[in-house]
Motif scaffolding. Structure first.
Motif, PDB file in Angstrom:
ATOM      1  N   HIS A   1      15.676 -26.405  49.705  1.00  0.00           N
ATOM      2  CA  HIS A   1      16.534 -27.502  50.138  1.00  0.00           C
ATOM      3  C   HIS A   1      17.311 -27.152  51.407  1.00  0.00           C
ATOM      4  O   HIS A   1      17.612 -28.040  52.206  1.00  0.00           O
ATOM      5  CB  HIS A   1      17.478 -27.905  49.005  1.00  0.00           C
ATOM      6  CG  HIS A   1      16.754 -28.479  47.831  1.00  0.00           C
ATOM      7  ND1 HIS A   1      16.146 -29.719  47.856  1.00  0.00           N
ATOM      8  CD2 HIS A   1      16.496 -27.979  46.605  1.00  0.00           C
ATOM      9  CE1 HIS A   1      15.570 -29.947  46.690  1.00  0.00           C
ATOM     10  NE2 HIS A   1      15.758 -28.903  45.919  1.00  0.00           N
ATOM     11  N   LEU A   2      17.607 -25.891  51.602  1.00  0.00           N
ATOM     12  CA  LEU A   2      18.197 -25.461  52.868  1.00  0.00           C
ATOM     13  C   LEU A   2      17.200 -25.737  53.998  1.00  0.00           C
ATOM     14  O   LEU A   2      17.571 -26.244  55.054  1.00  0.00           O
ATOM     15  CB  LEU A   2      18.542 -23.976  52.807  1.00  0.00           C
ATOM     16  CG  LEU A   2      19.044 -23.336  54.105  1.00  0.00           C
ATOM     17  CD1 LEU A   2      20.258 -24.071  54.631  1.00  0.00           C
ATOM     18  CD2 LEU A   2      19.372 -21.866  53.871  1.00  0.00           C
ATOM     19  N   ALA A   3      15.942 -25.422  53.770  1.00  0.00           N
ATOM     20  CA  ALA A   3      14.903 -25.718  54.767  1.00  0.00           C
ATOM     21  C   ALA A   3      14.781 -27.220  54.987  1.00  0.00           C
ATOM     22  O   ALA A   3      14.552 -27.677  56.113  1.00  0.00           O
ATOM     23  CB  ALA A   3      13.566 -25.132  54.314  1.00  0.00           C
ATOM     24  N   ASP A   4      14.949 -28.011  53.920  1.00  0.00           N
ATOM     25  CA  ASP A   4      14.871 -29.461  54.040  1.00  0.00           C
ATOM     26  C   ASP A   4      15.985 -30.011  54.925  1.00  0.00           C
ATOM     27  O   ASP A   4      15.752 -30.882  55.771  1.00  0.00           O
ATOM     28  CB  ASP A   4      14.957 -30.118  52.658  1.00  0.00           C
ATOM     29  CG  ASP A   4      13.643 -30.054  51.891  1.00  0.00           C
ATOM     30  OD1 ASP A   4      12.594 -29.875  52.526  1.00  0.00           O
ATOM     31  OD2 ASP A   4      13.676 -30.184  50.653  1.00  0.00           O
ATOM     32  N   VAL A   5      17.210 -29.523  54.719  1.00  0.00           N
ATOM     33  CA  VAL A   5      18.339 -29.988  55.516  1.00  0.00           C
ATOM     34  C   VAL A   5      18.096 -29.706  57.002  1.00  0.00           C
ATOM     35  O   VAL A   5      18.279 -30.574  57.860  1.00  0.00           O
ATOM     36  CB  VAL A   5      19.653 -29.312  55.058  1.00  0.00           C
ATOM     37  CG1 VAL A   5      20.802 -29.674  55.996  1.00  0.00           C
ATOM     38  CG2 VAL A   5      19.995 -29.740  53.635  1.00  0.00           C
ATOM     39  N   LEU A   6      17.660 -28.494  57.310  1.00  0.00           N
ATOM     40  CA  LEU A   6      17.433 -28.113  58.709  1.00  0.00           C
ATOM     41  C   LEU A   6      16.237 -28.852  59.305  1.00  0.00           C
ATOM     42  O   LEU A   6      16.266 -29.267  60.464  1.00  0.00           O
ATOM     43  CB  LEU A   6      17.227 -26.602  58.802  1.00  0.00           C
ATOM     44  CG  LEU A   6      18.454 -25.764  58.416  1.00  0.00           C
ATOM     45  CD1 LEU A   6      18.102 -24.292  58.343  1.00  0.00           C
ATOM     46  CD2 LEU A   6      19.601 -26.000  59.396  1.00  0.00           C
ATOM     47  N   SER A   7      15.191 -29.030  58.512  1.00  0.00           N
ATOM     48  CA  SER A   7      14.020 -29.770  58.982  1.00  0.00           C
ATOM     49  C   SER A   7      14.385 -31.220  59.271  1.00  0.00           C
ATOM     50  O   SER A   7      13.930 -31.808  60.256  1.00  0.00           O
ATOM     51  CB  SER A   7      12.900 -29.695  57.944  1.00  0.00           C
ATOM     52  OG  SER A   7      11.765 -30.408  58.381  1.00  0.00           O
ATOM     53  N   GLU A   8      15.218 -31.802  58.404  1.00  0.00           N
ATOM     54  CA  GLU A   8      15.657 -33.182  58.607  1.00  0.00           C
ATOM     55  C   GLU A   8      16.430 -33.323  59.908  1.00  0.00           C
ATOM     56  O   GLU A   8      16.322 -34.323  60.609  1.00  0.00           O
ATOM     57  CB  GLU A   8      16.523 -33.615  57.425  1.00  0.00           C
ATOM     58  CG  GLU A   8      16.951 -35.079  57.461  1.00  0.00           C
ATOM     59  CD  GLU A   8      15.822 -36.043  57.179  1.00  0.00           C
ATOM     60  OE1 GLU A   8      15.977 -37.235  57.466  1.00  0.00           O
ATOM     61  OE2 GLU A   8      14.780 -35.593  56.674  1.00  0.00           O
ATOM     62  N   LYS A   9      17.202 -32.323  60.246  1.00  0.00           N
ATOM     63  CA  LYS A   9      17.973 -32.356  61.482  1.00  0.00           C
ATOM     64  C   LYS A   9      17.081 -32.379  62.730  1.00  0.00           C
ATOM     65  O   LYS A   9      17.480 -32.881  63.773  1.00  0.00           O
ATOM     66  CB  LYS A   9      18.913 -31.142  61.539  1.00  0.00           C
ATOM     67  CG  LYS A   9      20.174 -31.289  60.696  1.00  0.00           C
ATOM     68  CD  LYS A   9      21.072 -32.370  61.261  1.00  0.00           C
ATOM     69  CE  LYS A   9      22.439 -32.349  60.623  1.00  0.00           C
ATOM     70  NZ  LYS A   9      23.353 -33.321  61.260  1.00  0.00           N
ATOM     71  N   THR A  10      15.896 -31.818  62.635  1.00  0.00           N
ATOM     72  CA  THR A  10      14.983 -31.840  63.793  1.00  0.00           C
ATOM     73  C   THR A  10      14.405 -33.235  64.020  1.00  0.00           C
ATOM     74  O   THR A  10      13.703 -33.455  65.004  1.00  0.00           O
ATOM     75  CB  THR A  10      13.826 -30.836  63.619  1.00  0.00           C
ATOM     76  OG1 THR A  10      13.003 -31.222  62.507  1.00  0.00           O
ATOM     77  CG2 THR A  10      14.342 -29.427  63.404  1.00  0.00           C
ATOM     78  N   GLY A  11      14.690 -34.173  63.119  1.00  0.00           N
ATOM     79  CA  GLY A  11      14.265 -35.557  63.320  1.00  0.00           C
ATOM     80  C   GLY A  11      15.266 -36.365  64.122  1.00  0.00           C
ATOM     81  O   GLY A  11      15.049 -37.555  64.370  1.00  0.00           O
TER      82      GLY A  11
END
Length: 344
Positions: free
Chosen positions: A125-135
């Motif tokens: 979920h930490l990876a999800d938060v950061l990945s979402e930010k790249t959008g």
């Protein structure tokens, strides 16, 4: 009579409401080059059901509603992520990727490192938060998210990069362009090249089953003791990752803000470790050359020629590092490489 009011769990971030649900794929543990099976999607129901109960908020008198009682609707994956990884880690990830044109604050990066190094919780979920930010459409937010991911790859527990490598895809920013500000055009080009490097770093981990920049070095290290077949398969993977790093293509005048400078410093650190592994692999290759068959000799010669070309590019990269203010004592001296094998 008004009953007790139960707000939904919130993250005190001005950017949280802009996020949207984005399921990601994740495959099993790395199995080397042959493991290319489709990834299975994460399920979040078990995380939500396991969340601790939220304490009730005392009722307020009629006509009074405090602002902090108004519910902030969060994506389901983010709310579930908080239940699993803790509110502090979520807040640190969001605050490291604000729209302020400065590098991620060391305090927030340290909090994230402490989280992934010091707990057994999932990093998904930490990876999800950061990945979402790249959008995001903002070059600042996207660039800071990439720098944060790279920082965790370099300094964090190996399970973070292992999780990234298990995903069927990571960053798709090859067409990213922020036209909202003049600086966005230049920074967007850096973002496209930087995200490609992080993709290659993640893919290299998947193919080799380890981060080659963190493996044991020296005469009895991984690259010096690798057998011929594995060596001929590994060196091209290192070459591709090395190319992506050198293609960041920065110059000292282009490091105009703290974000791009932070990215360059992480790339510099990776370049030293990656080249050390690359160089030891080449030395091993030369030791084995005259015991190889004809086909392996041709492969080795091609790898060696490409190595010489990358030595020239690395020298230019290190010159930029010197101009950017990195201490000369931290910059290795590259001696002249023999070309005698090419002339055979």
């Amino acid at each position: 009579m008004r009953g007790p009011f139960h707000p939904e769990p919130t993250i005190p971030s001005p950017h949280a409401s802009r996020l949207h649900a984005s399921p990601h794929n994740s495959a099993g543990p790395c199995q080397g080059v042959q493991d290319r099976r489709p990834a299975a999607e994460h399920g979040l129901s078990s995380v939500i059901s396991g969340a601790p109960p939220i304490a009730p908020v005392p009722a307020q008198s009629a006509g009074r509603k405090r602002r902090d009682q108004l519910p902030l609707l969060l994506p389901s994956w983010l709310a579930a992520g908080d239940a699993l990884m803790g509110l502090s880690a979520s807040k640190a990830a969001l605050r490291a990727t604000t729209n302020e044109p400065t590098e991620p604050e060391p305090k927030h990066l340290a909090d994230l490192i402490q989280y992934i190094n010091g707990t057994n919780m999932s990093v998904a979920h930490l990876a999800d938060v950061l990945s979402e930010k790249t959008g995001s459409s903002s070059w600042v937010v996207v660039f800071k998210a990439l720098v944060t991911v790279h920082h965790l790859m370099v300094y964090g527990n190996e399970r973070f990069i292992q999780h990234l490598a298990s995903r069927s895809s990571l960053f798709t920013l090859h067409n990213f362009l922020d036209k909202s500000v003049i600086e966005g055009y230049t920074m967007s080009a850096f973002i496209r090249r930087y995200s490609k490097y992080l993709n290659e770093k993640s893919l290299a981990y998947r193919l080799m089953g380890s981060d080659i920049t963190k493996t044991k070095r020296g005469p009895d290290g991984v690259m010096r003791t690798m057998n011929t077949k594995k060596l001929l398969n590994t060196l091209p993977v290192i070459q591709i990752q090395f190319d992506a790093l050198l293609n960041f293509n920065a110059n000292a005048d282009g490091l105009t803000n703290g974000i791009v400078h932070a990215a360059f410093m992480l790339l510099f650190k990776d370049s030293l470790r990656l080249f050390a592994a690359y160089n030891e692999g080449i030395l091993n290759l030369l030791d084995k050359y005259f015991d190889m068959g004809k086909k392996q000799c041709r492969e080795s010669l091609d790898i060696y020629i490409k190595f010489l070309e990358r030595m020239t590019k690395l020298a230019r990269f290190l010159k930029v590092a010197e101009q950017a203010g990195i201490d000369q004592n931290d910059i290795p001296y590259l001696s002249q490489v023999s070309t005698s094998l090419v002339c055979l």
